[in-house]
Design a protein around this motif. Structure first.
Motif, PDB file in Angstrom:
ATOM      1  N   GLU A 117      -6.155   0.692   0.658  1.00 45.58           N
ATOM      2  CA  GLU A 117      -6.478   0.521   2.079  1.00 45.58           C
ATOM      3  C   GLU A 117      -7.507  -0.591   2.288  1.00 45.58           C
ATOM      4  OE1 GLU A 117      -6.403   1.118   6.168  1.00 45.58           O
ATOM      5  OE2 GLU A 117      -5.033   1.790   4.584  1.00 45.58           O
ATOM      6  N   LEU A 118      -8.338  -0.806   1.266  1.00 44.72           N
ATOM      7  CA  LEU A 118      -9.346  -1.870   1.363  1.00 44.72           C
ATOM      8  C   LEU A 118      -8.683  -3.232   1.590  1.00 44.72           C
ATOM      9  CD1 LEU A 118     -12.248  -2.850   1.186  1.00 44.72           C
ATOM     10  CD2 LEU A 118     -11.983  -2.976  -1.308  1.00 44.72           C
ATOM     11  N   ALA A 119      -7.601  -3.501   0.883  1.00 45.01           N
ATOM     12  CA  ALA A 119      -6.896  -4.770   1.051  1.00 45.01           C
ATOM     13  C   ALA A 119      -6.309  -4.888   2.445  1.00 45.01           C
ATOM     14  CB  ALA A 119      -5.801  -4.895   0.000  1.00 45.01           C
ATOM     15  N   VAL A 120      -5.759  -3.756   2.954  1.00 45.57           N
ATOM     16  CA  VAL A 120      -5.189  -3.768   4.303  1.00 45.57           C
ATOM     17  C   VAL A 120      -6.269  -4.112   5.329  1.00 45.57           C
ATOM     18  CG1 VAL A 120      -4.083  -2.360   6.076  1.00 45.57           C
ATOM     19  CG2 VAL A 120      -3.375  -2.139   3.695  1.00 45.57           C
ATOM     20  N   GLN A 121      -7.438  -3.463   5.222  1.00 45.39           N
ATOM     21  CA  GLN A 121      -8.508  -3.710   6.174  1.00 45.39           C
ATOM     22  C   GLN A 121      -9.054  -5.135   6.064  1.00 45.39           C
ATOM     23  OE1 GLN A 121      -9.350  -1.668   8.622  1.00 45.39           O
ATOM     24  NE2 GLN A 121      -7.706  -0.323   7.889  1.00 45.39           N
TER      25      GLN A 121
ATOM     26  N   LYS B 122       0.844  -1.208   0.000  1.00 48.17           N
ATOM     27  CA  LYS B 122       0.000   0.000   0.000  1.00 48.17           C
ATOM     28  C   LYS B 122       0.877   1.256   0.000  1.00 48.17           C
ATOM     29  CE  LYS B 122      -3.303   2.569   2.775  1.00 48.17           C
ATOM     30  NZ  LYS B 122      -2.437   3.656   3.174  1.00 48.17           N
ATOM     31  N   GLN B 123       1.975   1.187   0.791  1.00 42.87           N
ATOM     32  CA  GLN B 123       2.871   2.338   0.802  1.00 42.87           C
ATOM     33  C   GLN B 123       3.532   2.563  -0.555  1.00 42.87           C
ATOM     34  OE1 GLN B 123       5.577   1.478   3.975  1.00 42.87           O
ATOM     35  NE2 GLN B 123       4.091   1.945   5.629  1.00 42.87           N
ATOM     36  N   ALA B 124       3.698   1.445  -1.285  1.00 45.91           N
ATOM     37  CA  ALA B 124       4.284   1.567  -2.628  1.00 45.91           C
ATOM     38  C   ALA B 124       3.212   1.807  -3.678  1.00 45.91           C
ATOM     39  CB  ALA B 124       5.063   0.304  -2.961  1.00 45.91           C
ATOM     40  N   ALA B 125       1.975   2.073  -3.230  1.00 45.51           N
ATOM     41  CA  ALA B 125       0.840   2.354  -4.125  1.00 45.51           C
ATOM     42  C   ALA B 125       0.527   1.189  -5.045  1.00 45.51           C
ATOM     43  CB  ALA B 125       1.109   3.626  -4.926  1.00 45.51           C
TER      44      ALA B 125
END
Length: 477
Positions: free
Chosen positions: A228-232, A221-224
């Motif tokens: 955020e959906l995947a993180v959650q 996610k930090q590397a775009a």
């Protein structure tokens, strides 16, 4: 001539009682069915695992110690043992009824009869000593032994004793049935506990894998490369697995206490080997032939003894229609003055009476008990047949279950292996952007579920082996 009339009247009375006794109502009879099928699965091998002693069948030393403790402390087993004591005392009670009962007693009294009565007039003219009449208030002292005996001419009392013996034997088989069930319940709960231990280990391993995947998603996610959906979604999956972990921990605690209850003790840890549950192999079993159930199963033998007792109860109830012969006797000393008690034979009292009596009219109560005894006999017949049928079906089902669970376990093992490999593949594809996070999540979830199901199937295999050992009547010998 007068004596002949009395004898003739007694003979006539006895004949009337005998005729009344012969007029017994008809009842429905039924003979129990002892036949069972020839085999469970078309095999005639008479080798029967149920004849093994439990400590030879269960090889796990931890399980053997638990069973041994349960056999010493289980409260239900102790209650059953007291039922045997009660049944033993009932035998002694019925046996005692066959013999005369003897009582020893003494008494003292004071009596005054009216002067203008036959007894009073006689006393007034009777001298107890020359020139000394009987006093108005006459004392009375007595010491005597009394005996009563019902002559068992129709075997009523003997059949009642035999029924009590059969009921005692029924309680013995009931105790054996409790033993069989107790051993099986401890073993089944123990294997359930091992399965939960291994499921907990699998969930903990899966949580670590999910946490690693979550960290990878956060980096992406930090590397775009993801959102955020995947993180959650990955975070939610970790939380779900952690919740499942606490559910299993609670189940472990409850299962341990279930074993402690069977062992008759307060909560404490259950010693066990938590590793390599999936590598354990259930014991091999041989079901023998169904006819062996009649000799091995305690519940069948218990039902058989109850049936014997019920049949004897019908004979006892039937004997109530016949006249009964009772003999009573007494012997002792009696006098109005204590000093005269030892003067024999003047103070000696004795009697011997025989009574022959039987129901003549209004026999509804006896008929009701007779019909009830026959109904209880029919209940015992049906209960025996149901017990035999249930025993056969229990073993038949477990024989089939062991075979099918073996095939199911092999297939589930292959499924677990395939899904375990798919986790690495999904992670590699996700890292190279050729698979989305949803595929990774579903692969991890499917792998976890398949591993838990594999452990559950292994537990069912052990339970099936334990249940067929119980179904064959194993454990009480």
């Amino acid at each position: 001539m007068y004596k002949f009339k009395i004898d003739r009247r007694l003979a006539t009375l006895g004949l009337c009682l005998a005729i009344a006794g012969c007029n017994i109502p008809k009842v429905m009879q039924r003979t129990e069915n002892h036949s069972v099928p020839q085999s469970y699965n078309n095999t005639q091998d008479s080798t029967n695992t149920g004849q093994q002693q439990w400590h030879d069948f269960f090889k796990d030393p931890y399980l053997a110690d638990l069973i041994d403790t349960a056999l010493k402390n289980n409260q239900e087993l102790m209650i059953t043992l007291q039922e045997m004591v009660i049944a033993q005392n009932d035998i002694r009670l019925r046996k005692g009824a066959l013999f005369p009962s003897v009582r020893l007693g003494g008494g003292a009294g004071l009596e005054k009869v009216g002067r203008y009565t036959s007894q009073g007039a006689g006393d007034a003219s009777t001298d107890i000593k020359p020139g000394k009449p009987v006093p108005d208030w006459l004392p009375d002292q007595k010491i005597a032994a009394y005996a009563e005996w019902e002559v068992d001419i129709w075997k009523k009392l003997r059949n009642a004793k035999k029924a009590a013996v059969s009921r005692y034997l029924s309680t013995v088989e009931g105790k054996n049935f409790v033993l069989t069930n107790l051993i099986a319940e401890v073993a089944n709960t123990y294997y359930e506990l091992l399965a939960l231990d291994n499921q907990l280990a699998i969930v903990k391993q899966n949580i670590e894998l999910q946490k690693n995947a979550l960290e990878i998603v956060k980096v992406q996610k930090q590397a775009a490369r993801t959102t955020e959906l995947a993180v959650q979604k990955f975070q939610a999956e970790v939380l779900n697995s952690q919740s499942l972990e606490y559910d299993i921990v609670q189940n472990i605690s409850e299962t341990e206490n279930r074993i402690n209850f069977l062992l008759g003790r307060y909560p404490q840890p259950i010693p066990r080997d938590k590793s390599n549950f999936l590598e354990l192999l259930p014991a091999s079993v041989q079901s023998g032939i169904p006819a062996q159930l009649l000799a091995n199963r305690p519940d069948i033998k218990q039902a058989e003894q109850s049936l014997i007792a019920a049949k004897l109860d019908v004979k006892v109830a039937r004997a109530e229609f016949y006249p009964s012969l009772n003999i009573s006797a007494s012997v002792g000393l009696q006098a109005f003055n204590p000093a005269y008690l030892v003067k024999l034979p003047e103070s000696l009292l004795a009697s011997l009476v025989g009574d022959l009596a039987g129901p003549l009219i209004n026999r509804n109560a006896i008929k009701a008990e007779y019909f009830s005894a026959n109904a209880r006999q029919l209940q015992a017949v049906y209960n025996y047949e149901r017990t035999v049928l249930n025993a056969y079906l229990e073993v038949y089902n477990q024989v089939s279950k062991i075979d099918n669970l073996g095939k199911s376990y092999d297939l589930k093992s292959q499924q677990v292996a395939a899904l375990t490999r798919s986790i690495s593949i999904a992670n590699d594809l996700f890292s190279s952007a050729r698979a989305d996070y949803f595929e990774v999540l579903m692969t991890q979830r499917d792998a976890l579920e398949s591993k838990l199901e594999l452990i559950e199937t292994k537990k069912q295999q052990f339970n099936a082996v334990v249940n067929i050992y119980r179904g064959l009547g194993g454990g009480w010998k």
